[in-house]
Design a protein around this motif. Structure first.
Motif, PDB file in Angstrom:
ATOM      1  N   ARG A 141      -3.294   8.188 -26.903  1.00 13.02           N
ATOM      2  CA  ARG A 141      -4.584   7.519 -27.082  1.00 13.02           C
ATOM      3  C   ARG A 141      -4.511   6.075 -26.595  1.00 13.02           C
ATOM      4  O   ARG A 141      -5.481   5.557 -26.017  1.00 13.02           O
ATOM      5  CB  ARG A 141      -4.977   7.556 -28.557  1.00 13.02           C
ATOM      6  N   ALA A 142      -3.388   5.400 -26.817  1.00 13.50           N
ATOM      7  CA  ALA A 142      -3.256   4.016 -26.371  1.00 13.50           C
ATOM      8  C   ALA A 142      -3.321   3.901 -24.855  1.00 13.50           C
ATOM      9  O   ALA A 142      -3.790   2.888 -24.318  1.00 13.50           O
ATOM     10  CB  ALA A 142      -1.949   3.428 -26.894  1.00 13.50           C
ATOM     11  N   LEU A 143      -2.871   4.944 -24.138  1.00 11.34           N
ATOM     12  CA  LEU A 143      -2.799   4.868 -22.677  1.00 11.34           C
ATOM     13  C   LEU A 143      -4.012   5.473 -21.988  1.00 11.34           C
ATOM     14  O   LEU A 143      -4.155   5.323 -20.769  1.00 11.34           O
ATOM     15  CB  LEU A 143      -1.536   5.591 -22.187  1.00 11.34           C
ATOM     16  N   GLU A 144      -4.868   6.174 -22.704  1.00 11.30           N
ATOM     17  CA  GLU A 144      -5.988   6.842 -22.049  1.00 11.30           C
ATOM     18  C   GLU A 144      -6.911   5.880 -21.297  1.00 11.30           C
ATOM     19  O   GLU A 144      -7.357   6.204 -20.183  1.00 11.30           O
ATOM     20  CB  GLU A 144      -6.794   7.654 -23.063  1.00 11.30           C
ATOM     21  N   PRO A 145      -7.236   4.692 -21.823  1.00 11.85           N
ATOM     22  CA  PRO A 145      -8.064   3.779 -21.013  1.00 11.85           C
ATOM     23  C   PRO A 145      -7.426   3.391 -19.691  1.00 11.85           C
ATOM     24  O   PRO A 145      -8.124   3.190 -18.695  1.00 11.85           O
ATOM     25  CB  PRO A 145      -8.239   2.561 -21.935  1.00 11.85           C
ATOM     26  N   VAL A 146      -6.090   3.286 -19.670  1.00 15.60           N
ATOM     27  CA  VAL A 146      -5.401   2.967 -18.421  1.00 15.60           C
ATOM     28  C   VAL A 146      -5.594   4.093 -17.419  1.00 15.60           C
ATOM     29  O   VAL A 146      -5.840   3.860 -16.227  1.00 15.60           O
ATOM     30  CB  VAL A 146      -3.906   2.714 -18.695  1.00 15.60           C
ATOM     31  N   VAL A 147      -5.502   5.328 -17.897  1.00 17.50           N
ATOM     32  CA  VAL A 147      -5.683   6.477 -17.013  1.00 17.50           C
ATOM     33  C   VAL A 147      -7.113   6.536 -16.492  1.00 17.50           C
ATOM     34  O   VAL A 147      -7.360   6.790 -15.311  1.00 17.50           O
ATOM     35  CB  VAL A 147      -5.320   7.774 -17.765  1.00 17.50           C
ATOM     36  N   GLU A 148      -8.067   6.294 -17.376  1.00 17.30           N
ATOM     37  CA  GLU A 148      -9.472   6.394 -16.989  1.00 17.30           C
ATOM     38  C   GLU A 148      -9.860   5.355 -15.936  1.00 17.30           C
ATOM     39  O   GLU A 148     -10.671   5.624 -15.059  1.00 17.30           O
ATOM     40  CB  GLU A 148     -10.363   6.221 -18.222  1.00 17.30           C
ATOM     41  N   GLU A 149      -9.271   4.180 -16.018  1.00 17.78           N
ATOM     42  CA  GLU A 149      -9.688   3.089 -15.127  1.00 17.78           C
ATOM     43  C   GLU A 149      -8.744   2.923 -13.937  1.00 17.78           C
ATOM     44  O   GLU A 149      -9.127   3.142 -12.786  1.00 17.78           O
ATOM     45  CB  GLU A 149      -9.767   1.791 -15.928  1.00 17.78           C
ATOM     46  N   ALA A 150      -7.506   2.543 -14.226  1.00 19.92           N
ATOM     47  CA  ALA A 150      -6.587   2.163 -13.147  1.00 19.92           C
ATOM     48  C   ALA A 150      -6.210   3.344 -12.265  1.00 19.92           C
ATOM     49  O   ALA A 150      -6.270   3.266 -11.031  1.00 19.92           O
ATOM     50  CB  ALA A 150      -5.334   1.521 -13.737  1.00 19.92           C
ATOM     51  N   LEU A 151      -5.822   4.482 -12.870  1.00 19.06           N
ATOM     52  CA  LEU A 151      -5.344   5.601 -12.068  1.00 19.06           C
ATOM     53  C   LEU A 151      -6.464   6.215 -11.239  1.00 19.06           C
ATOM     54  O   LEU A 151      -6.287   6.533 -10.068  1.00 19.06           O
ATOM     55  CB  LEU A 151      -4.715   6.653 -12.982  1.00 19.06           C
ATOM     56  N   ARG A 152      -7.650   6.375 -11.837  1.00 13.69           N
ATOM     57  CA  ARG A 152      -8.753   6.976 -11.084  1.00 13.69           C
ATOM     58  C   ARG A 152      -9.242   6.040  -9.986  1.00 13.69           C
ATOM     59  O   ARG A 152      -9.669   6.491  -8.919  1.00 13.69           O
ATOM     60  CB  ARG A 152      -9.890   7.340 -12.028  1.00 13.69           C
ATOM     61  N   ALA A 153      -9.184   4.729 -10.233  1.00 17.16           N
ATOM     62  CA  ALA A 153      -9.557   3.784  -9.185  1.00 17.16           C
ATOM     63  C   ALA A 153      -8.574   3.852  -8.026  1.00 17.16           C
ATOM     64  O   ALA A 153      -8.963   3.752  -6.853  1.00 17.16           O
ATOM     65  CB  ALA A 153      -9.618   2.373  -9.756  1.00 17.16           C
ATOM     66  N   ALA A 154      -7.280   4.026  -8.336  1.00 18.53           N
ATOM     67  CA  ALA A 154      -6.282   4.136  -7.273  1.00 18.53           C
ATOM     68  C   ALA A 154      -6.495   5.404  -6.461  1.00 18.53           C
ATOM     69  O   ALA A 154      -6.285   5.418  -5.242  1.00 18.53           O
ATOM     70  CB  ALA A 154      -4.881   4.109  -7.871  1.00 18.53           C
ATOM     71  N   LEU A 155      -6.921   6.485  -7.087  1.00 19.98           N
ATOM     72  CA  LEU A 155      -7.159   7.718  -6.357  1.00 19.98           C
ATOM     73  C   LEU A 155      -8.335   7.594  -5.398  1.00 19.98           C
ATOM     74  O   LEU A 155      -8.323   8.152  -4.302  1.00 19.98           O
ATOM     75  CB  LEU A 155      -7.420   8.864  -7.342  1.00 19.98           C
ATOM     76  N   SER A 156      -9.355   6.861  -5.802  1.00 20.93           N
ATOM     77  CA  SER A 156     -10.545   6.746  -4.955  1.00 20.93           C
ATOM     78  C   SER A 156     -10.286   5.939  -3.698  1.00 20.93           C
ATOM     79  O   SER A 156     -11.015   6.079  -2.711  1.00 20.93           O
ATOM     80  CB  SER A 156     -11.688   6.099  -5.749  1.00 20.93           C
ATOM     81  N   ASP A 157      -9.234   5.104  -3.707  1.00 22.73           N
ATOM     82  CA  ASP A 157      -8.946   4.260  -2.546  1.00 22.73           C
ATOM     83  C   ASP A 157      -7.829   4.818  -1.670  1.00 22.73           C
ATOM     84  O   ASP A 157      -7.502   4.222  -0.647  1.00 22.73           O
ATOM     85  CB  ASP A 157      -8.548   2.853  -3.004  1.00 22.73           C
ATOM     86  N   ALA A 158      -7.226   5.917  -2.071  1.00 27.55           N
ATOM     87  CA  ALA A 158      -6.052   6.406  -1.348  1.00 27.55           C
ATOM     88  C   ALA A 158      -6.438   7.534  -0.402  1.00 27.55           C
ATOM     89  O   ALA A 158      -7.462   8.180  -0.553  1.00 27.55           O
ATOM     90  CB  ALA A 158      -5.006   6.908  -2.334  1.00 27.55           C
ATOM     91  N   GLU A 159      -5.538   7.782   0.579  1.00 24.42           N
ATOM     92  CA  GLU A 159      -5.695   8.940   1.443  1.00 24.42           C
ATOM     93  C   GLU A 159      -4.369   9.212   2.126  1.00 24.42           C
ATOM     94  O   GLU A 159      -3.674   8.284   2.532  1.00 24.42           O
ATOM     95  CB  GLU A 159      -6.841   8.727   2.418  1.00 24.42           C
ATOM     96  N   PRO A 160      -3.999  10.478   2.257  1.00 20.17           N
ATOM     97  CA  PRO A 160      -4.660  11.647   1.667  1.00 20.17           C
ATOM     98  C   PRO A 160      -4.206  11.868   0.222  1.00 20.17           C
ATOM     99  O   PRO A 160      -3.286  11.197  -0.245  1.00 20.17           O
ATOM    100  CB  PRO A 160      -4.183  12.780   2.569  1.00 20.17           C
ATOM    101  N   VAL A 161      -4.843  12.831  -0.460  1.00 17.77           N
ATOM    102  CA  VAL A 161      -4.552  13.120  -1.862  1.00 17.77           C
ATOM    103  C   VAL A 161      -4.115  14.576  -1.976  1.00 17.77           C
ATOM    104  O   VAL A 161      -4.954  15.480  -1.912  1.00 17.77           O
ATOM    105  CB  VAL A 161      -5.783  12.867  -2.752  1.00 17.77           C
ATOM    106  N   PRO A 162      -2.813  14.840  -2.117  1.00 22.19           N
ATOM    107  CA  PRO A 162      -2.386  16.218  -2.398  1.00 22.19           C
ATOM    108  C   PRO A 162      -2.846  16.638  -3.793  1.00 22.19           C
ATOM    109  O   PRO A 162      -2.711  15.888  -4.752  1.00 22.19           O
ATOM    110  CB  PRO A 162      -0.859  16.147  -2.314  1.00 22.19           C
ATOM    111  N   VAL A 163      -3.391  17.846  -3.886  1.00 18.11           N
ATOM    112  CA  VAL A 163      -3.918  18.378  -5.143  1.00 18.11           C
ATOM    113  C   VAL A 163      -3.335  19.766  -5.361  1.00 18.11           C
ATOM    114  O   VAL A 163      -3.248  20.564  -4.420  1.00 18.11           O
ATOM    115  CB  VAL A 163      -5.461  18.456  -5.130  1.00 18.11           C
ATOM    116  N   ASP A 164      -2.940  20.024  -6.599  1.00 23.69           N
ATOM    117  CA  ASP A 164      -2.437  21.352  -6.935  1.00 23.69           C
ATOM    118  C   ASP A 164      -2.718  21.601  -8.403  1.00 23.69           C
ATOM    119  O   ASP A 164      -2.976  20.655  -9.167  1.00 23.69           O
ATOM    120  CB  ASP A 164      -0.940  21.466  -6.634  1.00 23.69           C
ATOM    121  N   GLU A 165      -2.655  22.859  -8.822  1.00 19.87           N
ATOM    122  CA  GLU A 165      -2.907  23.219 -10.213  1.00 19.87           C
ATOM    123  C   GLU A 165      -1.993  24.368 -10.604  1.00 19.87           C
ATOM    124  O   GLU A 165      -1.566  25.155  -9.763  1.00 19.87           O
ATOM    125  CB  GLU A 165      -4.378  23.604 -10.424  1.00 19.87           C
ATOM    126  N   THR A 166      -1.688  24.422 -11.891  1.00 20.28           N
ATOM    127  CA  THR A 166      -0.856  25.488 -12.439  1.00 20.28           C
ATOM    128  C   THR A 166      -1.340  25.798 -13.839  1.00 20.28           C
ATOM    129  O   THR A 166      -2.001  24.988 -14.485  1.00 20.28           O
ATOM    130  CB  THR A 166       0.628  25.065 -12.469  1.00 20.28           C
TER     131      THR A 166
END
Length: 526
Positions: A267-292
């Motif tokens: 819970r303490a880290l969720e705001p960091v994930v919501e803001e910093a990590l998602r912002a970094a994804l929107s500016d990067a290229e390319p983005v490898p994506v996978d799911e399991t």
């Protein structure tokens, strides 16, 4: 098995039509025996064989009836045989039903009640009383009523708390030790008559979280991050962590408290994930994506991984287009590197991973159908040739583009896929041919831009340790546990990719969040 692969390759419809009746009947008996044995092998499960429970597919864990292989009946045939018989029998002959609540415990029905300690029960407390290594006093500095300074006035202790924390030993000694600190909180009466209290820090409540962020918790920030390291990085279960802490440090912590440490830090880290990590994804290229597959109790959910050069984001949810759009948006700007899942085809800037195609091509090449074998041999040969050309173009680009250079071979492969998809070929070969045809543009992008990656191995390697952990823990049981796992895993792997140790940051983030302050920003790459 009576017939081997070499025997099956020599059998076809024309060969069977030419066999005499008696020979055909004897061959049919052998084929029937082989089919039954193959079907029995296919139907083996953890319930009827020595297969481990973790080998069950995520979608096979959706409930008790599904796990036991019991098919659900329709409305016309619902209910047990006893119920159907009893409904048509006279009242005196109908069997008595067991009470659903408060009945006999031997009937297998547990009465529902409020969880926790029952009134009058002595309860359970810590079995070992550790010595107090140091004490800290907390007194208010200014009056909450008039704002006057309270220094020098009489202070009265009104509450206290204990905190277990990891500390580094004195200089020259190795290892770590656990210390217990007693925190005492005082109340001061101001001249205006207002009583002001010093209170432990606490973050504001959040509707989606049941765990609190407060300094009243027994485990300190550094010890909490250490427990998370034992759980996520070393794959220890709560019981094993409990055993290790008791043997190494003499701590007697419950498994519920160990689970609370993970949830609180998540819970303490969720705001960091919501803001910093998602912002970094929107500016990067390319983005490898996978799911399991990542089951959550009896739900068949999926763990998604979104990877950039120095950022990782994990999300647990359904395998749907809505979840993908919530992370990347309906029209993402960066390139998406993915496998053949149809949801990814909605994105224009999409790269198709080549590795699954080469792996799937081994199946047709080993089939007993001769035309399918030819398709299975042509497919990897073409892709291996194109891969070598891409590697050569990265080292020394040629005067002409790869797409133009290999246009004839690409056209021949496309015609072959169209022929296999529409012709009398096995289902697996047709599915592979349709996949190639539907993802044709995603494959050819690399021929126009050789600097782009050929596979999404970055996302697959990011998921591999969590797949191993899933086989040990069988996944979280609650939505809160899934959210805490994603936040922790994302921050830990992001720090590792940036060449930093994540544990000092986790400690500082939890300490500040417990005080009601925002979490510090993620450290940049070293």
């Amino acid at each position: 098995m009576y017939l081997k692969d070499n025997d099956l390759r020599q059998l076809d419809e024309a060969r069977l039509d030419g066999l005499p009746r008696e020979v055909l009947r004897a061959l049919s008996k052998r084929l029937l025996s082989d089919l039954k044995e193959a079907r029995e092998r296919l139907n083996r499960s953890p319930e009827n064989s020595s297969r481990p429970p973790s080998s069950r597919a995520p979608w096979e864990r959706g409930g008790e009836s599904l796990a036991l292989g019991v098919e659900e009946e329709d409305d016309a045939s619902a209910g047990s045989a006893t119920d159907r018989v009893s409904e048509s029998a006279p009242e005196s002959e109908r069997p008595k039903r067991e009470a659903s609540v408060g009945g006999d415990s031997k009937a297998g029905v547990k009465p529902k009640g409020r969880p926790g300690r029952r009134p009058g029960h002595p309860g359970v407390s810590r079995r070992r009383v550790l010595p107090i290594d140091q004490e800290q006093s907390h007194a208010p500095s200014h009056c909450a009523g008039c704002g006057a300074a309270l220094e020098g006035l009489e202070a009265v202790a009104y509450t206290g708390r204990y905190e277990l924390e990891l500390e580094r030993p004195e200089s020259g000694n190795a290892g770590v030790v656990v210390t217990q600190t007693k925190h005492t909180y005082f109340e001061v009466r101001c001249g205006c008559g207002h009583r002001t209290r010093a209170e432990p820090g606490r973050a504001l409540a959040e509707a989606d979280w049941t765990v609190e962020l407060t300094e009243r918790h027994l485990v300190g920030p550094r010890l909490s991050s250490f427990i998370v390291a034992l759980s996520l990085r070393l794959g220890g279960s709560h019981r094993r962590i409990q055993e290790f802490l008791a043997d190494r440090f003499g701590l007697s912590l419950s498994t519920a408290l160990i689970s609370q440490c993970r949830h609180e830090l998540g819970r303490a880290l969720e705001p960091v994930v919501e803001e910093a990590l998602r912002a970094a994804l929107s500016d990067a290229e390319p983005v490898p994506v996978d799911e399991t597959g990542r089951p959550q109790h009896d739900q068949a959910l999926w763990l998604w991984a979104f990877v950039t050069a120095n950022t990782l984001l994990y999300v647990i949810g359904r395998r749907t287009r809505e979840l993908l759009h919530s992370i990347l948006g309906p029209t993402p700007s960066p390139w998406i590197m993915s496998d053949g899942y149809s949801v990814y085809r909605a994105y224009g800037h999409r790269l198709r991973c080549w590795a699954p195609i080469l792996r799937k091509a081994r199946g047709p090449a080993e089939r007993l159908h001769t035309p399918t074998q030819a398709f299975g041999r042509e497919l990897p040969s073409t892709f291996e040739t194109l891969m070598q050309a891409v590697y050569a173009a990265r080292a020394a680009p040629g005067p002409h583009g790869l797409r133009q250079t290999y246009s004839q071979r690409l056209q021949a492969l496309r015609q072959c896929c169209v022929r296999v998809a529409a012709g009398p070929y096995p289902d697996k070969a047709q599915v592979l041919a349709r996949e190639l045809r539907n993802d044709w543009d995603g494959f050819r992008v690399v021929l126009e831009h050789p600097h782009l990656p050929l596979t999404n191995n970055e996302a697959e390697r990011a998921l591999r340790p969590w797949v191993i952990l899933r086989r040990v823990s069988q996944g979280p049981r609650t939505e809160q546990g899934s959210r805490a796992f994603c936040a922790l895993a994302g921050v830990i792997d992001t720090c590792r990719r940036r060449g930093l140790s994540p544990w000092p940051y986790l400690t500082d983030a939890l300490r500040q969040r417990r005080q009601g302050l925002p979490a510090p920003a993620l450290p940049l790459a070293a």
